[in-house]
Enzyme design. Structure first.
Site, PDB file in Angstrom:
ATOM      1  N   HIS A  54       0.831  -1.193   0.000  1.00  0.00           N
ATOM      2  CA  HIS A  54       0.000   0.000   0.000  1.00  0.00           C
ATOM      3  C   HIS A  54       0.873   1.253   0.000  1.00  0.00           C
ATOM      4  O   HIS A  54       2.087   1.190   0.222  1.00  0.00           O
ATOM      5  CB  HIS A  54      -0.927  -0.014   1.214  1.00  0.00           C
ATOM      6  CG  HIS A  54      -2.003  -1.049   1.119  1.00  0.00           C
ATOM      7  ND1 HIS A  54      -3.024  -1.172   2.037  1.00  0.00           N
ATOM      8  CD2 HIS A  54      -2.223  -2.027   0.197  1.00  0.00           C
ATOM      9  CE1 HIS A  54      -3.817  -2.178   1.696  1.00  0.00           C
ATOM     10  NE2 HIS A  54      -3.352  -2.702   0.580  1.00  0.00           N
ATOM     11  N   GLU A  56       1.222   3.769   2.044  1.00  0.00           N
ATOM     12  CA  GLU A  56       1.932   4.114   3.269  1.00  0.00           C
ATOM     13  C   GLU A  56       3.234   3.325   3.400  1.00  0.00           C
ATOM     14  O   GLU A  56       4.275   3.870   3.788  1.00  0.00           O
ATOM     15  CB  GLU A  56       1.048   3.840   4.489  1.00  0.00           C
ATOM     16  CG  GLU A  56      -0.286   4.571   4.457  1.00  0.00           C
ATOM     17  CD  GLU A  56      -1.405   3.742   3.864  1.00  0.00           C
ATOM     18  OE1 GLU A  56      -2.498   3.732   4.440  1.00  0.00           O
ATOM     19  OE2 GLU A  56      -1.183   3.099   2.821  1.00  0.00           O
ATOM     20  N   TRP A 174     -14.172   4.607 -37.372  1.00  0.00           N
ATOM     21  CA  TRP A 174     -14.250   5.019 -35.971  1.00  0.00           C
ATOM     22  C   TRP A 174     -14.912   6.388 -35.902  1.00  0.00           C
ATOM     23  O   TRP A 174     -14.555   7.263 -36.691  1.00  0.00           O
ATOM     24  CB  TRP A 174     -12.878   5.073 -35.325  1.00  0.00           C
ATOM     25  CG  TRP A 174     -12.193   3.754 -35.297  1.00  0.00           C
ATOM     26  CD1 TRP A 174     -11.254   3.282 -36.157  1.00  0.00           C
ATOM     27  CD2 TRP A 174     -12.406   2.722 -34.336  1.00  0.00           C
ATOM     28  NE1 TRP A 174     -10.857   2.017 -35.802  1.00  0.00           N
ATOM     29  CE2 TRP A 174     -11.558   1.658 -34.668  1.00  0.00           C
ATOM     30  CE3 TRP A 174     -13.225   2.577 -33.214  1.00  0.00           C
ATOM     31  CZ2 TRP A 174     -11.508   0.475 -33.944  1.00  0.00           C
ATOM     32  CZ3 TRP A 174     -13.178   1.413 -32.492  1.00  0.00           C
ATOM     33  CH2 TRP A 174     -12.324   0.371 -32.848  1.00  0.00           C
ATOM     34  N   THR A 200     -23.561  -6.225 -29.983  1.00  0.00           N
ATOM     35  CA  THR A 200     -22.252  -5.629 -30.220  1.00  0.00           C
ATOM     36  C   THR A 200     -21.235  -6.693 -30.603  1.00  0.00           C
ATOM     37  O   THR A 200     -20.378  -6.483 -31.470  1.00  0.00           O
ATOM     38  CB  THR A 200     -21.778  -4.873 -28.961  1.00  0.00           C
ATOM     39  OG1 THR A 200     -22.694  -3.796 -28.691  1.00  0.00           O
ATOM     40  CG2 THR A 200     -20.381  -4.313 -29.137  1.00  0.00           C
ATOM     41  N   GLY A 299     -24.472  -1.934 -26.489  1.00  0.00           N
ATOM     42  CA  GLY A 299     -24.814  -0.820 -27.368  1.00  0.00           C
ATOM     43  C   GLY A 299     -25.995  -0.006 -26.862  1.00  0.00           C
ATOM     44  O   GLY A 299     -26.296   0.051 -25.668  1.00  0.00           O
ATOM     45  N   THR A 304     -29.744   2.212 -22.810  1.00  0.00           N
ATOM     46  CA  THR A 304     -31.102   2.648 -22.521  1.00  0.00           C
ATOM     47  C   THR A 304     -31.691   1.865 -21.357  1.00  0.00           C
ATOM     48  O   THR A 304     -32.341   2.437 -20.461  1.00  0.00           O
ATOM     49  CB  THR A 304     -31.990   2.485 -23.770  1.00  0.00           C
ATOM     50  OG1 THR A 304     -31.414   3.220 -24.867  1.00  0.00           O
ATOM     51  CG2 THR A 304     -33.397   2.998 -23.507  1.00  0.00           C
ATOM     52  N   SER A 305     -31.457   0.562 -21.327  1.00  0.00           N
ATOM     53  CA  SER A 305     -31.989  -0.270 -20.251  1.00  0.00           C
ATOM     54  C   SER A 305     -31.392   0.121 -18.905  1.00  0.00           C
ATOM     55  O   SER A 305     -32.102   0.207 -17.896  1.00  0.00           O
ATOM     56  CB  SER A 305     -31.717  -1.749 -20.542  1.00  0.00           C
ATOM     57  OG  SER A 305     -32.394  -2.172 -21.706  1.00  0.00           O
TER      58      SER A 305
END
Length: 369
Positions: A54, A56, A174, A200, A299, A304-305
């Site tokens: 970590h 520290e 793209w 997708t 997608g 939306t869901s």
């Protein structure tokens, strides 16, 4: 604006250090630490990688004997329990640190104030709250999981100026530029999982791995009601350490023939009212499996869901300076008929990436009726 105090300057340094680990430490938080003696930094460190030392400990190792009588600044409460590493509080106490200045308490139930208490009992002065808001902002996914057990959900959308994610023929590569693509891969590395729908997979055959930046691969997650994604798709044929989890709800209750492939796991869950995979059940399962943050890459129907069910915490959207006219909308019908019923967002970052506009915004208050 007033000049920052010395404590604020040192904590700002902790936050800068902490962000260096953002593509490697999840599901742990990003943490930075600085050891200061006689007004000078004598050691600093950050949490570099999940499972590693970590912040520290790294800072104290750098300070060595100079830590005796010094002040330790750290962006999150030091841990006081055995996990993948020993308690940081033990190392701090043994180092001779006389004071600890922390940004905030860790809401993780196994820490949550206990780390500070151990330090105080050892005679170490503790101060908490320096740049607390900045520290919280940096680790929102971790803090949500630690406090509630729920998964943090980010929608990542790349769209045209007129809100399309693909042309009318489905062509999408793209829409955004190369710099935005790099940022998208950084987002993947900072989330525990990245999710797409089966459409997708059929249309784009994505890899969903981290390639354009240095970082760990997230768990690749597919929502596939009938377990119908192609057996030869990239997600089911990855030779490296990138795992793929597929959530289905087949009527016959059977798993597909590719279920036992290396790095592939399948989950059979409930269906929702529309006959699709139930999203709350998916999120509950992901939380139980240790996923703390999830990026939803698409997608349109999936986004939306998630929005309809109020399961979204944040939206990362890249807007390209192009117009398609007819095409596939990024968000479908949400059943909203009046502007004041719209989902409210609170943007906290606006910036230019290459030629694209990047907006990061949190869901403010759902729908205000």
């Amino acid at each position: 604006m007033s000049e920052p105090t010395f404590d604020e300057s040192m904590m700002r340094r902790c936050l800068v250090l902490a962000r260096r680990g953002r593509a490697w430490v999840a599901p742990n938080p990003m943490v930075g630490a600085v050891v200061v003696r006689d007004g000078e930094i004598v050691g600093e460190g950050y949490h570099r990688r999940f499972g590693g030392h970590h912040a520290e400990v790294n800072a104290l190792k750098a300070a060595a004997k100079k830590a005796d009588g010094a002040t330790l600044y750290v962006s999150l409460e030091p841990c006081c329990h055995h996990g993948k590493t020993p308690p940081c509080t033990d190392r701090i106490i043994k180092s001779g640190i006389r004071k600890v200045v922390a940004a905030m308490e860790d809401p993780n139930p196994v820490v949550s104030g206990r780390g500070f208490e151990q330090l105080r009992q050892a005679g170490i002065e503790v101060e908490v709250g320096v740049l607390a808001d900045d520290a919280r902002e940096m680790n929102q996914p971790y803090l949500k999981k630690a406090a509630t057990g729920d998964v943090w959900v980010t929608l990542k959308i790349a769209q045209t100026l007129d809100g399309r994610i693909a042309s009318i023929t489905g062509h999408s590569q793209w829409i955004s530029g190369k710099q935005s693509l790099r940022y998208a891969h950084l987002l993947r590395a900072t989330h525990d999982g990245v999710l797409v729908g089966s459409s997708t997979v059929h249309e784009d055959d994505p890899s969903l791995t981290v390639r354009h930046v240095s970082g760990r691969n997230p768990v690749r997650i597919v929502l596939d009601t009938h377990f119908g994604i192609p057996a030869d798709c990239k997600l089911l044929n990855t030779p490296d350490d990138a795992a793929t989890w597929v959530f289905g709800a087949p009527q016959d209750g059977k798993r597909p023939e590719w279920a036992d492939r290396p790095n592939v796991r399948t989950f059979i869950v409930e269906r929702d009212g529309d006959g699709r995979v139930d999203l709350p059940t998916v999120l509950k399962t992901l939380a139980e499996e240790g996923i703390g943050s999830l990026m939803v890459e698409g997608g349109s129907q999936i986004w939306t869901s998630f929005l309809n069910l109020k399961l979204v915490d944040k939206v990362e959207i890249v807007v390209a300076p192009i117009i398609l006219g007819h095409g596939i909308d990024s968000i479908q019908d949400l059943g909203i008929l009046k502007v004041h019923d719209a989902i409210q967002l609170e943007p906290h970052r606006w910036r230019k990436i290459g030629q694209d506009l990047h907006i990061a915004a949190r869901i403010k208050s759902g729908r205000d009726h």
